[in-house]
Design a protein around this motif. Sequence first.
Motif, PDB file in Angstrom:
ATOM      1  N   UNK A   2       0.849  -1.184   0.000  1.00  0.00           N
ATOM      2  CA  UNK A   2       0.000   0.000   0.000  1.00  0.00           C
ATOM      3  C   UNK A   2       0.891   1.243   0.000  1.00  0.00           C
ATOM      4  N   UNK A   3       0.373   2.317  -0.589  1.00  0.00           N
ATOM      5  CA  UNK A   3       1.174   3.524  -0.770  1.00  0.00           C
ATOM      6  C   UNK A   3       0.468   4.728  -0.169  1.00  0.00           C
ATOM      7  N   UNK A   4       1.220   5.471   0.653  1.00  0.00           N
ATOM      8  CA  UNK A   4       0.753   6.763   1.154  1.00  0.00           C
ATOM      9  C   UNK A   4       1.640   7.854   0.570  1.00  0.00           C
ATOM     10  N   UNK A   5       1.006   8.849  -0.025  1.00  0.00           N
ATOM     11  CA  UNK A   5       1.717  10.033  -0.505  1.00  0.00           C
ATOM     12  C   UNK A   5       1.492  11.118   0.541  1.00  0.00           C
ATOM     13  N   UNK A   6       2.566  11.531   1.196  1.00  0.00           N
ATOM     14  CA  UNK A   6       2.455  12.471   2.318  1.00  0.00           C
ATOM     15  C   UNK A   6       2.865  13.878   1.898  1.00  0.00           C
ATOM     16  N   UNK A   7       2.484  14.839   2.727  1.00  0.00           N
ATOM     17  CA  UNK A   7       2.830  16.229   2.451  1.00  0.00           C
ATOM     18  C   UNK A   7       1.956  16.844   1.381  1.00  0.00           C
ATOM     19  N   UNK A   8       0.694  16.418   1.305  1.00  0.00           N
ATOM     20  CA  UNK A   8      -0.240  16.969   0.325  1.00  0.00           C
ATOM     21  C   UNK A   8      -0.670  18.370   0.776  1.00  0.00           C
ATOM     22  N   UNK A  10      -2.376  20.548  -1.799  1.00  0.00           N
ATOM     23  CA  UNK A  10      -3.299  21.121  -2.776  1.00  0.00           C
ATOM     24  C   UNK A  10      -4.105  20.001  -3.443  1.00  0.00           C
ATOM     25  N   UNK A  11      -5.242  20.384  -4.018  1.00  0.00           N
ATOM     26  CA  UNK A  11      -6.154  19.405  -4.594  1.00  0.00           C
ATOM     27  C   UNK A  11      -5.568  18.754  -5.842  1.00  0.00           C
ATOM     28  N   UNK A  12      -4.816  19.489  -6.625  1.00  0.00           N
ATOM     29  CA  UNK A  12      -4.238  18.914  -7.847  1.00  0.00           C
ATOM     30  C   UNK A  12      -3.338  17.720  -7.517  1.00  0.00           C
ATOM     31  N   UNK A  13      -2.447  17.896  -6.546  1.00  0.00           N
ATOM     32  CA  UNK A  13      -1.561  16.797  -6.155  1.00  0.00           C
ATOM     33  C   UNK A  13      -2.340  15.646  -5.533  1.00  0.00           C
ATOM     34  N   UNK A  14      -3.362  15.980  -4.760  1.00  0.00           N
ATOM     35  CA  UNK A  14      -4.170  14.946  -4.112  1.00  0.00           C
ATOM     36  C   UNK A  14      -4.864  14.060  -5.146  1.00  0.00           C
ATOM     37  N   UNK A  15      -5.500  14.673  -6.107  1.00  0.00           N
ATOM     38  CA  UNK A  15      -6.223  13.902  -7.117  1.00  0.00           C
ATOM     39  C   UNK A  15      -5.273  13.128  -8.016  1.00  0.00           C
ATOM     40  N   UNK A  21      -3.217   5.679  -8.110  1.00  0.00           N
ATOM     41  CA  UNK A  21      -3.333   4.449  -7.344  1.00  0.00           C
ATOM     42  C   UNK A  21      -2.922   4.520  -5.891  1.00  0.00           C
ATOM     43  N   UNK A  22      -2.686   5.712  -5.357  1.00  0.00           N
ATOM     44  CA  UNK A  22      -2.335   5.833  -3.936  1.00  0.00           C
ATOM     45  C   UNK A  22      -3.493   5.358  -3.063  1.00  0.00           C
ATOM     46  N   UNK A  23      -3.163   4.712  -1.960  1.00  0.00           N
ATOM     47  CA  UNK A  23      -4.165   4.231  -1.010  1.00  0.00           C
ATOM     48  C   UNK A  23      -4.476   5.263   0.061  1.00  0.00           C
ATOM     49  N   UNK A  24      -3.523   6.152   0.317  1.00  0.00           N
ATOM     50  CA  UNK A  24      -3.674   7.127   1.399  1.00  0.00           C
ATOM     51  C   UNK A  24      -2.944   8.409   1.049  1.00  0.00           C
ATOM     52  N   UNK A  25      -3.449   9.501   1.608  1.00  0.00           N
ATOM     53  CA  UNK A  25      -2.804  10.807   1.478  1.00  0.00           C
ATOM     54  C   UNK A  25      -2.470  11.312   2.873  1.00  0.00           C
ATOM     55  N   UNK A  26      -1.359  12.008   3.001  1.00  0.00           N
ATOM     56  CA  UNK A  26      -0.951  12.548   4.289  1.00  0.00           C
ATOM     57  C   UNK A  26      -1.000  14.061   4.304  1.00  0.00           C
ATOM     58  N   UNK A  27      -1.554  14.606   5.385  1.00  0.00           N
ATOM     59  CA  UNK A  27      -1.681  16.049   5.576  1.00  0.00           C
ATOM     60  C   UNK A  27      -0.918  16.433   6.839  1.00  0.00           C
ATOM     61  N   UNK A  28       0.024  17.347   6.702  1.00  0.00           N
ATOM     62  CA  UNK A  28       0.924  17.692   7.802  1.00  0.00           C
ATOM     63  C   UNK A  28       0.379  18.900   8.555  1.00  0.00           C
ATOM     64  N   UNK A  29      -0.064  18.653   9.789  1.00  0.00           N
ATOM     65  CA  UNK A  29      -0.573  19.725  10.642  1.00  0.00           C
ATOM     66  C   UNK A  29       0.480  20.127  11.682  1.00  0.00           C
ATOM     67  N   UNK A  30       1.675  20.327  11.207  1.00  0.00           N
ATOM     68  CA  UNK A  30       2.806  20.739  12.044  1.00  0.00           C
ATOM     69  C   UNK A  30       3.336  22.041  11.460  1.00  0.00           C
ATOM     70  N   UNK A  31       3.033  23.182  12.088  1.00  0.00           N
ATOM     71  CA  UNK A  31       3.324  24.481  11.484  1.00  0.00           C
ATOM     72  C   UNK A  31       4.791  24.720  11.100  1.00  0.00           C
ATOM     73  N   UNK A  32       5.707  24.016  11.742  1.00  0.00           N
ATOM     74  CA  UNK A  32       7.116  24.232  11.420  1.00  0.00           C
ATOM     75  C   UNK A  32       7.573  23.474  10.177  1.00  0.00           C
TER      76      UNK A  32
END
Length: 195
Positions: A2-8, A10-15, A21-32
């Motif tokens: 399974x593949x997670x693409x992290x650091x998304x 914007x919507x263009x990269x997400x879609x 074929x990515x199974x998961x997307x990662x969103x970084x809620x760490x302001x630094x």
Amino acid sequence: MRVKICGITNIEDALLAINAGADALGFVFYPESPRYIAPENAKAVIAALPPFVEKVALFVNETPDVIRSVCLSTGCTLAQIHFDVQDDFFSDVHFPTLRVIRAQKKEDILTYTDEYRLIDAYCEAYGGSGKRLNIEWFEGIDCSKIILAGGLDPENVASLKPYGFYGVDVSSGVEASYGKKDHKLVETFIQKAKV
């Protein structure tokens, strides 16, 4: 794997990642982090996604209440805890969580073997450093509950298949710049991980 693409960010990269074929997307809620996304922006991206996609919220040094609140308000489905906490922290979140082990030595990867966990290379910054773990550490162990991160890219991901990892997590290895994905690299990474 399974593949997670992290650091998304914007919507263009997400879609693109989902369509590739990515199974998961990662969103970084760490302001630094240079890949930080504000919760309201993540919510807009997540609202545009198709069903059956895991939306993973990455947190560093936040309280269980904040983690749960951000996940619920954005539509994320899993909280990735990227900092050292006591075991009861996870139950206090009252939301599905994923433990991150920032490994400095082989013994670190042998902890929490009864649960799914993400194993990343230790660095002072939290994630996205491109630092790779010593892959020889994983020889002869059960990797079926391990999501491997750190220093992965389209050139080396196929070499991981013999280890039987549950999944792989990539961020900097498929970027054009911080927070912006290189679409060809994303497509190639997912193809090589999945074939």
